[in-house]
Design an enzyme around this catalytic site. Structure first.
Site, PDB file in Angstrom:
ATOM      1  N   HIS A 122       0.875  -1.177   0.000  1.00 34.92           N
ATOM      2  CA  HIS A 122       0.000   0.000   0.000  1.00 34.92           C
ATOM      3  C   HIS A 122       0.916   1.231   0.000  1.00 34.92           C
ATOM      4  O   HIS A 122       2.010   1.185   0.566  1.00 34.92           O
ATOM      5  CB  HIS A 122      -0.848  -0.042   1.270  1.00 34.92           C
ATOM      6  CG  HIS A 122      -1.905   1.014   1.358  1.00 34.92           C
ATOM      7  ND1 HIS A 122      -1.642   2.280   1.805  1.00 34.92           N
ATOM      8  CD2 HIS A 122      -3.234   0.983   1.076  1.00 34.92           C
ATOM      9  CE1 HIS A 122      -2.760   2.991   1.795  1.00 34.92           C
ATOM     10  NE2 HIS A 122      -3.742   2.230   1.360  1.00 34.92           N
ATOM     11  N   ASP A 199       3.026  -4.301   8.303  1.00 32.60           N
ATOM     12  CA  ASP A 199       1.791  -3.574   8.053  1.00 32.60           C
ATOM     13  C   ASP A 199       0.653  -4.586   8.200  1.00 32.60           C
ATOM     14  O   ASP A 199       0.438  -5.429   7.331  1.00 32.60           O
ATOM     15  CB  ASP A 199       1.847  -2.969   6.639  1.00 32.60           C
ATOM     16  CG  ASP A 199       0.524  -2.338   6.233  1.00 32.60           C
ATOM     17  OD1 ASP A 199      -0.484  -2.526   6.943  1.00 32.60           O
ATOM     18  OD2 ASP A 199       0.496  -1.661   5.188  1.00 32.60           O
ATOM     19  N   GLN A 202      -4.450  -5.286   6.922  1.00 31.74           N
ATOM     20  CA  GLN A 202      -5.397  -6.266   6.370  1.00 31.74           C
ATOM     21  C   GLN A 202      -5.306  -7.633   7.056  1.00 31.74           C
ATOM     22  O   GLN A 202      -5.990  -8.573   6.632  1.00 31.74           O
ATOM     23  CB  GLN A 202      -5.151  -6.440   4.856  1.00 31.74           C
ATOM     24  CG  GLN A 202      -5.333  -5.181   4.038  1.00 31.74           C
ATOM     25  CD  GLN A 202      -6.772  -4.676   3.993  1.00 31.74           C
ATOM     26  OE1 GLN A 202      -7.715  -5.367   4.406  1.00 31.74           O
ATOM     27  NE2 GLN A 202      -6.955  -3.471   3.488  1.00 31.74           N
ATOM     28  N   LYS A 225     -10.812  -0.691  10.198  1.00 29.71           N
ATOM     29  CA  LYS A 225     -10.974  -1.884   9.362  1.00 29.71           C
ATOM     30  C   LYS A 225     -11.368  -3.097  10.200  1.00 29.71           C
ATOM     31  O   LYS A 225     -11.492  -4.206   9.686  1.00 29.71           O
ATOM     32  CB  LYS A 225      -9.671  -2.188   8.613  1.00 29.71           C
ATOM     33  CG  LYS A 225      -9.313  -1.142   7.564  1.00 29.71           C
ATOM     34  CD  LYS A 225      -8.096  -1.586   6.785  1.00 29.71           C
ATOM     35  CE  LYS A 225      -7.379  -0.460   6.090  1.00 29.71           C
ATOM     36  NZ  LYS A 225      -8.046   0.049   4.899  1.00 29.71           N
ATOM     37  N   CYS A 371      -4.737   2.267  -3.788  1.00 29.41           N
ATOM     38  CA  CYS A 371      -3.503   2.820  -3.173  1.00 29.41           C
ATOM     39  C   CYS A 371      -2.341   1.839  -3.291  1.00 29.41           C
ATOM     40  O   CYS A 371      -1.476   1.775  -2.408  1.00 29.41           O
ATOM     41  CB  CYS A 371      -3.701   3.193  -1.700  1.00 29.41           C
ATOM     42  SG  CYS A 371      -4.911   4.455  -1.450  1.00 29.41           S
TER      43      CYS A 371
HETATM   44  N1  7TS Z   1      -1.768  -0.785   4.602  1.00 30.69           N
HETATM   45  C1  7TS Z   1      -2.632  -1.595   3.995  1.00 30.69           C
HETATM   46  C2  7TS Z   1      -2.221  -2.992   3.645  1.00 30.69           C
HETATM   47  C3  7TS Z   1      -3.923  -1.131   3.725  1.00 30.69           C
HETATM   48  O1  7TS Z   1      -4.794  -1.940   3.132  1.00 30.69           O
HETATM   49  C4  7TS Z   1      -4.288   0.193   4.071  1.00 30.69           C
HETATM   50  C5  7TS Z   1      -5.618   0.774   3.722  1.00 30.69           C
HETATM   51  C6  7TS Z   1      -3.334   0.975   4.722  1.00 30.69           C
HETATM   52  C7  7TS Z   1      -2.089   0.460   4.964  1.00 30.69           C
HETATM   53  C8  7TS Z   1      -3.630   2.367   5.166  1.00 30.69           C
HETATM   54  O2  7TS Z   1      -4.606   2.349   6.149  1.00 30.69           O
HETATM   55  P1  7TS Z   1      -5.168   3.722   6.726  1.00 30.69           P
HETATM   56  O3  7TS Z   1      -6.183   3.304   7.733  1.00 30.69           O
HETATM   57  O4  7TS Z   1      -4.025   4.437   7.303  1.00 30.69           O
HETATM   58  O5  7TS Z   1      -5.762   4.435   5.559  1.00 30.69           O
HETATM   59  N2  7TS Z   1      -6.228   0.183   2.620  1.00 30.69           N
HETATM   60  C9  7TS Z   1      -7.292   0.633   1.949  1.00 30.69           C
HETATM   61  C10 7TS Z   1      -7.815  -0.059   0.877  1.00 30.69           C
HETATM   62  O6  7TS Z   1      -7.392  -1.111   0.455  1.00 30.69           O
HETATM   63  N3  7TS Z   1      -8.875   0.615   0.418  1.00 30.69           N
HETATM   64  O7  7TS Z   1      -9.027   1.718   1.142  1.00 30.69           O
HETATM   65  C11 7TS Z   1      -8.048   1.742   2.110  1.00 30.69           C
END
Ligand code: 7TS
Length: 412
Positions: A122, A199, A202, A225, A371
């Site tokens: 990401h 990270d 997910q 999430k 992303c």
């Molecule tokens: N890392 C991974 C693997 C992610 O899927 C996401 C967000 C992030 C980092 C960043 O998370 P945040 O809460 O800081 O935004 N992924 C997604 C997605 O797949 N669709 O929208 C956000």
């Protein structure tokens, strides 16, 4: 007994209709829906306990502080950390990774050092390293991926050298859902005296996580999430690493004492204890309490059950995807190697058009690069549509999704 039909009753939003159809929410990788229990506890906080924390001796401040600290303890237990000192509340996964970048890497890395990440990350696990590399002069390297979008672990191994100081990888790809072999990568990092930043955006919401068993140095994830509210996320760090790190943000609540000696001299500052050293300013108190309730909810269900249910859905969905002629999906074909995320394209159609057509039938999926542009570019595709599942999704929803997808395919 895990029963998604019972679980659904806790999620008020699932009663919505969109465009005259019953809502099917398949965009869980972007953010999950929230159960009534989480919504209620946050409402209750503002109605009964609202006060700033760690500042007042009065009753409300004491109560709010205790709840907020308990939230850290609940999260620590959830991932088997050694107490709340190892749990820093931040805004989201993005901020957690940036915290390590600016607190650890900024002070420790310089020219000649290397940060190793992968092409499947990401952007939040790419951009902070690119920004910082320009300031500190270190190199960022990218391990390659296989034709199905999964990590090429041999490439990662080949790129690891004595210069590698950080290996930062996602546990589960937000595009393909593929699960990386974290224990193997952690072992590799430690053999080279590098640290591993995982990270977990997910993975933490979808499977049992034990930071000791994985032996990661840092773990980043987002509350939103995993049934929690937006605006709250977590950085887990091994205590000895957090102890030696300088803070990322300075301000109130993160110091024990500050004494300014003279108008021109520097102040003497003593940082606060962990984790408060890294939580400058008034934090997202209500968000932390909401996250605690989300974690309690997931623990009641059992993370093994969460994973099993999603795997069953994924296995079923992958089988049904095989029925199409013009629909191509990416990532592992074996559900046991992945979480419930399926990216796909319909020949000749833009993924945004596919998502819009699904939306017209009440089905929510994400489309675009998610992303993760480098991954899509490496696969030679201009984006994908993506269905992602969670505890409240059902086989009937997948059947309906496949039925609608077939009607879209027929006009493609
Ligand atoms: N890392 C991974 C693997 C992610 O899927 C996401 C967000 C992030 C980092 C960043 O998370 P945040 O809460 O800081 O935004 N992924 C997604 C997605 O797949 N669709 O929208 C956000």
């Amino acid at each position: 007994m895990f029963n998604p039909y019972e679980i659904r009753k806790d999620f008020p939003i699932l009663d919505r209709e969109i465009n005259g159809y019953k809502l099917i929410y398949f965009d869980n990788a972007a953010t999950s829906q929230k159960p009534r229990q989480v919504i209620d506890v946050m409402k209750e906080f503002y109605e009964k306990y609202n006060a700033n924390i760690h500042r007042g001796v009065h009753t409300l401040s004491q109560e709010a502080s205790e709840l907020y600290e308990n939230a850290h303890k609940e999260v620590a237990n959830f991932i088997n950390a050694d107490g709340m000192e190892e749990i820093v509340f931040v805004k989201n996964t993005t901020e957690a990774i940036n915290l390590v970048a600016y607190s650890w890497a900024l002070n420790k890395l310089s020219e000649g050092d290397e940060v190793l990440t992968t092409l499947l990350e990401h952007h939040s696990n790419i951009i902070p390293w690119e920004i910082l590399s320009k300031i500190r002069g270190f190199k960022v390297k990218y391990a390659d991926i296989n034709a199905d979008g999964t990590l090429n672990i041999e490439s990662l191994e080949q790129l690891t050298t004595e210069k590698t100081r950080i290996i930062c990888v996602s546990h589960v790809s937000n595009v393909t859902g593929a699960i990386n072999d974290v224990k193997r990568i952690a072992k590799l990092a430690h053999e080279y005296d590098a640290i591993i930043i995982l990270d977990g955006a997910q993975s933490v919401p979808h499977m049992p996580i034990d930071v000791k068993n994985l032996d990661v140095d840092f773990l980043a994830f987002s509350g939103h999430k995993m049934l929690g509210p937006t605006g709250i996320g977590v950085l887990y760090g091994k205590r000895e690493l957090l102890e030696e790190m300088e803070p990322f943000l300075g301000g109130g609540s993160m110091i024990k004492s500050v004494r300014c000696q003279s108008p021109n001299g520097n102040c003497q500052i003593e940082w606060h204890d962990l984790p408060w050293k890294f939580e400058a300013g008034t934090p997202n108190i209500c968000g932390g309490i909401g996250l605690m309730e989300a974690v309690k909810y997931l623990r009641r269900i059992g993370m093994e059950n969460v994973q099993r249910h999603e795997r069953e859905l994924t296995e079923y969905a992958l089988k049904r995807f095989g029925e199409f002629e013009k629909v191509k999906f990416y990532g592992p074909k074996d559900a046991s190697l992945k979480c419930g995320i399926i990216p796909f394209n319909i020949d000749g159609m833009n993924p945004h058009d596919v998502a819009l057509m699904l939306d017209s039938f009440g089905i929510m999926v994400r489309s675009g690069y998610h992303c993760a542009e480098p991954l899509h570019r490496r696969l030679g595709i201009k984006g994908s549509a993506r269905a992602s599942f969670y505890i409240y999704n059902t086989k009937e929803e997948i059947d309906r999704f496949i039925e609608v997808l077939r009607s879209i395919e027929s006009v493609a």
